[in-house]
Design an enzyme around this catalytic site. Structure first.
Site, PDB file in Angstrom:
ATOM      1  N   SER A 114     -66.259   6.734  91.387  1.00 45.28           N
ATOM      2  CA  SER A 114     -65.429   6.291  92.502  1.00 45.28           C
ATOM      3  C   SER A 114     -64.350   7.308  92.847  1.00 45.28           C
ATOM      4  O   SER A 114     -64.634   8.429  93.224  1.00 45.28           O
ATOM      5  CB  SER A 114     -64.830   4.918  92.178  1.00 45.28           C
ATOM      6  OG  SER A 114     -64.240   4.325  93.295  1.00 45.28           O
ATOM      7  N   ASP A 152     -63.046   7.095  99.659  1.00 39.95           N
ATOM      8  CA  ASP A 152     -63.004   7.698  98.328  1.00 39.95           C
ATOM      9  C   ASP A 152     -64.374   8.278  97.998  1.00 39.95           C
ATOM     10  O   ASP A 152     -65.267   8.329  98.843  1.00 39.95           O
ATOM     11  CB  ASP A 152     -62.541   6.682  97.276  1.00 39.95           C
ATOM     12  CG  ASP A 152     -63.556   5.569  97.045  1.00 39.95           C
ATOM     13  OD1 ASP A 152     -64.344   5.287  97.980  1.00 39.95           O
ATOM     14  OD2 ASP A 152     -63.559   4.977  95.954  1.00 39.95           O
ATOM     15  N   ASP A 201     -67.062   7.445  96.428  1.00 40.14           N
ATOM     16  CA  ASP A 201     -68.310   6.721  96.643  1.00 40.14           C
ATOM     17  C   ASP A 201     -68.247   5.827  97.871  1.00 40.14           C
ATOM     18  O   ASP A 201     -69.148   5.026  98.109  1.00 40.14           O
ATOM     19  CB  ASP A 201     -68.707   5.914  95.403  1.00 40.14           C
ATOM     20  CG  ASP A 201     -67.741   4.780  95.102  1.00 40.14           C
ATOM     21  OD1 ASP A 201     -66.575   4.847  95.530  1.00 40.14           O
ATOM     22  OD2 ASP A 201     -68.158   3.811  94.416  1.00 40.14           O
ATOM     23  N   ASP A 224     -66.578   3.227  98.784  1.00 46.04           N
ATOM     24  CA  ASP A 224     -66.463   1.765  98.759  1.00 46.04           C
ATOM     25  C   ASP A 224     -65.030   1.307  99.020  1.00 46.04           C
ATOM     26  O   ASP A 224     -64.745   0.113  98.991  1.00 46.04           O
ATOM     27  CB  ASP A 224     -66.991   1.187  97.442  1.00 46.04           C
ATOM     28  CG  ASP A 224     -66.169   1.573  96.216  1.00 46.04           C
ATOM     29  OD1 ASP A 224     -65.282   2.439  96.336  1.00 46.04           O
ATOM     30  OD2 ASP A 224     -66.430   1.005  95.136  1.00 46.04           O
TER      31      ASP A 224
END
Length: 447
Positions: A103, A242, A244, A246
């Site tokens: 992440s 960010d 990833d 999400d």
């Protein structure tokens, strides 16, 4: 049985160190494959996505080996956002989805998180069961039932097309100049292309991943770079994702940041007006600002709080039948559209409101006046418990007594990093700083 590997968002750690080693990834893949395989045939499938970290290659191959060894067929998606894995797990009728990402963490970290066949992250019970299989002898598939692996070349395009369907059909982004910061991460191609296809003039930032630069001074945790681009290019708005994709932060036309609380307030208010906010409630964590709670109450709506972690937000949403929730950090969960936090689709919802109302970003990002909030982190040695020492407990008790009637205090261990997070809210900013500093000092002394 308590979980040893899984935290609040899968398994995480420093690449090539326990538990983020190739050996552990292989065994974890085998354990997950054994858990999800319904019988002895090889007619079961798993999709694997990843972000742009260098270690993703190693972990992807190791997971593939473990999963195929237990009879799972593996579909490799390549670099895609985490929510794309949730979407494609359902779309491709897979038994399991896997995302390789840490992440917003630095490039040297990585993680593995699992999605069930419904596209939602696994429950604590499922993760505990996988750990139990991992600790026992994992029975491999018979030679004739070993799984196959293949690459899905258009995975990114499938998700892009779906994301565009969440944007109102009668609207376009013509005339809007949008800075999009992809953190050199999983959305580095997806996000700019979707915005361009919807008509925006796109200024891309953080779209040159090299395996080592993910989240490095870019993205939702480092908005300064995108803020400079907004001002420099005279953009109308900035969208910061960010690694990833999400989570999201929104920047107004002056480069000022709006966190997840402000974005959720805007969406909750709008959805309530349209009769779309199920249950008359927004689900957020204990970290969300008291100002958000007051915003909801003033409109006859409720704020339901959960433990920190978007998985706990989603669990409460599903249990209560709610369709909007998220975290102050920018995870925005819209179960009408996605099974997990989706930074790009949340960004599209914000842009659709700009297009619909003609209002500037600054008018939409200032939904409520936040109560002063201060958060500080203290790094500690894994396995220790500095919060449990008598001196730290005494300082915490004293701080809580000082805040009675004027604010609140939250102290917790991070579920993804060896950090103690000390957060307080209080209208009196001097008192706020004092209590947080006192606790941080005590924790540092204990560490």
């Amino acid at each position: 049985m308590s979980r040893k590997l899984f935290g609040t968002d899968g398994v995480r750690g420093r690449a090539n160190s326990h538990p983020m080693t190739a050996e552990m990834a292989l065994r974890l893949g085998a354990a997950a494959g054994r858990y999800f395989r319904r019988d002895g045939s090889a007619a079961h499938r798993v999709v694997i996505g990843k972000d742009t970290r260098l270690s993703g290659y190693m972990l992807e191959n190791a997971l593939t080996a473990g999963l195929t060894s237990t009879g799972m067929n593996v579909l490799l998606l390549g670099p895609v956002p985490t929510p794309a894995v949730g979407f494609l797990t359902r779309s491709m009728r897979a038994d399991l989805g896997v995302m390789i990402s840490a992440s917003h963490n630095p490039a040297d970290d990585n993680g593995i998180k699992f999605f069930g066949p419904d596209g939602f992250k696994l429950s604590d019970e499922a993760e505990t069961a996988i750990e139990a299989i991992l600790e026992a002898e994992i029975v491999p598939a018979r030679p004739e039932n070993i799984g196959r692996a293949r690459r899905i070349e258009d995975a990114r395009g499938r998700y892009q097309e779906y994301a565009k369907t969440t944007f109102p059909a009668g609207l376009r982004l013509d005339g809007l100049k949008v800075v999009v910061d992809c953190a050199h991460g999983a959305a580095y191609k997806v996000a700019p292309e979707v915005l361009w296809e919807l008509g925006a003039t796109v200024v891309p930032v953080g779209v040159s991943p090299n395996g080592r630069n993910i989240n490095d001074r870019v993205g939702s945790t480092h908005v300064e770079t995108a803020a400079e681009a907004v001002v420099q290019h005279g953009a109308d708005v900035g969208i910061c994702l960010d690694g990833d994709a999400d989570r999201v932060m929104i920047l107004d036309e002056q480069g000022r940041v709006a966190d997840g609380d402000q974005i959720m307030a805007m969406m909750a208010g709008r959805w309530a007006e349209e009769g779309r906010l199920r249950g008359g409630a927004l689900v957020a964590t204990v970290m969300s600002n008291l100002g958000l709670e007051r915003f909801m109450q003033a409109r006859g709506l409720r704020l339901e709080r959960t433990a920190v972690g978007d998985r706990y937000v989603v669990e409460r949403m599903r249990a209560g039948g709610f369709n909007l929730g998220g975290e102050q950090s920018g995870h925005i969960v819209m179960t009408d559209y996605a099974t997990t936090g989706d930074g790009m689709i949340a960004g599209l919802q914000f842009l659709s409101e700009m297009a619909r109302t003609g209002q500037p970003a600054s008018a939409l990002t200032q939904q409520f006046a936040p109560v002063p909030q201060l958060l500080k982190n203290v790094r500690y040695q894994s396995g220790s418990d500095p919060i449990g020492t008598s001196n730290v407990r005494k300082v915490i008790d004293d701080a809580e007594a000082r805040l009675v009637g004027t604010g609140r205090l939250l102290i917790r261990k991070s579920g993804t990093e060896p950090l103690i997070r000390v957060m307080a809210e209080c209208e009196d900013e001097q008192l706020l700083a004092e209590v947080v500093d006192d606790i941080v000092g005590a924790v540092e002394a204990a560490v």
